[in-house]
Write an enzyme that holds these catalytic residues in place. Structure first.
Site, PDB file in Angstrom:
ATOM      1  N   ASP A  64       7.382  -1.778  -6.831  1.00  0.00           N
ATOM      2  CA  ASP A  64       6.371  -1.964  -5.778  1.00  0.00           C
ATOM      3  C   ASP A  64       6.988  -1.994  -4.375  1.00  0.00           C
ATOM      4  O   ASP A  64       8.168  -2.291  -4.207  1.00  0.00           O
ATOM      5  CB  ASP A  64       5.660  -3.318  -5.974  1.00  0.00           C
ATOM      6  CG  ASP A  64       4.702  -3.307  -7.149  1.00  0.00           C
ATOM      7  OD1 ASP A  64       4.740  -2.354  -7.947  1.00  0.00           O
ATOM      8  OD2 ASP A  64       3.936  -4.283  -7.268  1.00  0.00           O
ATOM      9  N   ASP A  65       6.124  -1.740  -3.419  1.00  0.00           N
ATOM     10  CA  ASP A  65       6.366  -1.998  -1.987  1.00  0.00           C
ATOM     11  C   ASP A  65       7.245  -0.965  -1.280  1.00  0.00           C
ATOM     12  O   ASP A  65       7.561  -1.135  -0.106  1.00  0.00           O
ATOM     13  CB  ASP A  65       6.953  -3.405  -1.724  1.00  0.00           C
ATOM     14  CG  ASP A  65       6.069  -4.522  -2.222  1.00  0.00           C
ATOM     15  OD1 ASP A  65       4.947  -4.243  -2.664  1.00  0.00           O
ATOM     16  OD2 ASP A  65       6.508  -5.684  -2.168  1.00  0.00           O
ATOM     17  N   HIS A 115      -0.493   1.087  -3.674  1.00  0.00           N
ATOM     18  CA  HIS A 115      -0.356  -0.368  -3.523  1.00  0.00           C
ATOM     19  C   HIS A 115      -1.025  -0.853  -2.229  1.00  0.00           C
ATOM     20  O   HIS A 115      -0.716  -1.925  -1.726  1.00  0.00           O
ATOM     21  CB  HIS A 115       1.142  -0.706  -3.534  1.00  0.00           C
ATOM     22  CG  HIS A 115       1.484  -2.139  -3.773  1.00  0.00           C
ATOM     23  ND1 HIS A 115       0.812  -2.955  -4.656  1.00  0.00           N
ATOM     24  CD2 HIS A 115       2.455  -2.936  -3.242  1.00  0.00           C
ATOM     25  CE1 HIS A 115       1.354  -4.165  -4.654  1.00  0.00           C
ATOM     26  NE2 HIS A 115       2.349  -4.181  -3.793  1.00  0.00           N
ATOM     27  N   HIS A 119      -0.073  -3.821   2.575  1.00  0.00           N
ATOM     28  CA  HIS A 119       0.191  -4.961   1.690  1.00  0.00           C
ATOM     29  C   HIS A 119      -0.700  -6.152   2.004  1.00  0.00           C
ATOM     30  O   HIS A 119      -0.312  -7.321   1.890  1.00  0.00           O
ATOM     31  CB  HIS A 119       1.669  -5.379   1.705  1.00  0.00           C
ATOM     32  CG  HIS A 119       2.120  -5.972   0.403  1.00  0.00           C
ATOM     33  ND1 HIS A 119       2.015  -7.311   0.123  1.00  0.00           N
ATOM     34  CD2 HIS A 119       2.648  -5.413  -0.704  1.00  0.00           C
ATOM     35  CE1 HIS A 119       2.479  -7.525  -1.095  1.00  0.00           C
ATOM     36  NE2 HIS A 119       2.859  -6.390  -1.620  1.00  0.00           N
ATOM     37  N   HIS A 209      10.720  -4.548  -7.490  1.00  0.00           N
ATOM     38  CA  HIS A 209      10.410  -4.118  -6.116  1.00  0.00           C
ATOM     39  C   HIS A 209      11.528  -3.229  -5.575  1.00  0.00           C
ATOM     40  O   HIS A 209      12.700  -3.539  -5.779  1.00  0.00           O
ATOM     41  CB  HIS A 209      10.228  -5.335  -5.197  1.00  0.00           C
ATOM     42  CG  HIS A 209       9.037  -6.156  -5.567  1.00  0.00           C
ATOM     43  ND1 HIS A 209       9.055  -7.049  -6.618  1.00  0.00           N
ATOM     44  CD2 HIS A 209       7.778  -6.195  -5.050  1.00  0.00           C
ATOM     45  CE1 HIS A 209       7.849  -7.599  -6.726  1.00  0.00           C
ATOM     46  NE2 HIS A 209       7.067  -7.096  -5.793  1.00  0.00           N
TER      47      HIS A 209
HETATM   48 NI    NI Z   1       3.663  -5.782  -3.400  1.00  0.00          NI
END
Ligand code: NI
Length: 250
Positions: A64-65, A115, A119, A209
């Site tokens: 993620d991210d 995603h 955020h 991540h």
């Molecule tokens: Ni995230």
């Protein structure tokens, strides 16, 4: 002339109008209370997923991210070396900033999910803002790789029925996780590996991540992923994308 009747009628009309207005308002109010994900997965078995079938030793690594130039390219090197496909849940703003990394991720056979743009916790947004977050991200990614995203992972993993409905409306599946490495805390690689090996099961969706703010060093994740893959291969696990794990189409 008896004034009681018209006054009563006017009062009644007033009450109906005020009541009508407040119920319209109530329908537009966004519910910001999260519903436990286990309940949502039961309510929406075709939309909300924690993990895949347990009858095969298949698992999905997810990141993620990102993309993040400090981590993503080293991670892609590891995945390439090990010939392991993964799923990346990108932030729209970072995808826009680092299109080459998005393209490389796609070209090397990984699946790209959505995603959100900044955020933001989807649960705190209006349905309209949530839709914007997802659609803006989709647009940025589609412009780079030519493929529409169909998987959403909500930032912080917080949702409720209202938001699930809104995301479902956009034709997305919602992908949560069953193994949380908590690597965003910049944990030492051995700790990340240990968490995975202790909790992995056939069908696991493992959360890592590959992107963060400037004050977090995620290089430990790259080291950990390399060790994890080697160990999990020894245990007979194979690695697939989230779509392949869940039998979803792109
Ligand atoms: Ni995230």
């Amino acid at each position: 002339m008896n004034l009681r009747k018209p006054i009563f009628t006017a009062w009644l009309i007033f009450l109906i109008v005020v009541n009508g207005l407040s119920s319209v308002e109530a329908a537009n109010v966004d519910n910001k209370e999260p519903t436990p994900n286990s309940i949502l997965a039961k309510q929406y078995p075709d939309t909300v997923f924690f993990s895949g079938p347990q009858n095969e030793k298949q698992i999905a690594l997810t990141f993620d991210d990102g993309p993040d130039p400090r981590v993503t390219s080293d991670l892609l090197d590891v995945l390439k070396e090990e010939e392991v496909p993964a799923t990346f849940f990108l932030l729209g703003a970072r995808a826009k900033a680092y299109p080459d990394l998005v393209l490389r991720t796609h070209n090397e056979g990984h699946l790209i999910g959505n995603h959100g743009y900044w955020h933001n916790p989807i649960i705190q947004l209006s349905d309209q803002q949530a839709t914007f977050e997802i659609e803006q991200t989709q647009q940025v990614i589609e412009q780079i790789i030519g493929v529409k995203t169909t998987l959403h992972r909500p930032p912080f993993g917080l949702l409720n029925e209202q938001k699930v409905e809104a995301i479902k409306e956009l034709d997305y599946s919602i992908i949560l996780w069953s193994v949380d490495t908590e690597d965003w805390k910049a944990s030492p690689p051995d700790q990340i590996v240990e968490t995975v090996l202790e909790t992995v099961k056939p069908g696991s969706i493992i959360l890592h991540h590959d992107g963060s703010n400037w004050d977090t060093d995620l290089t430990g994740t790259v080291t950990a992923v390399k060790k994890e893959i080697k160990e999990l291969k020894k245990q007979g696990y194979t690695f697939v994308t989230v779509n392949d794990l869940l039998g979803l189409s792109e």
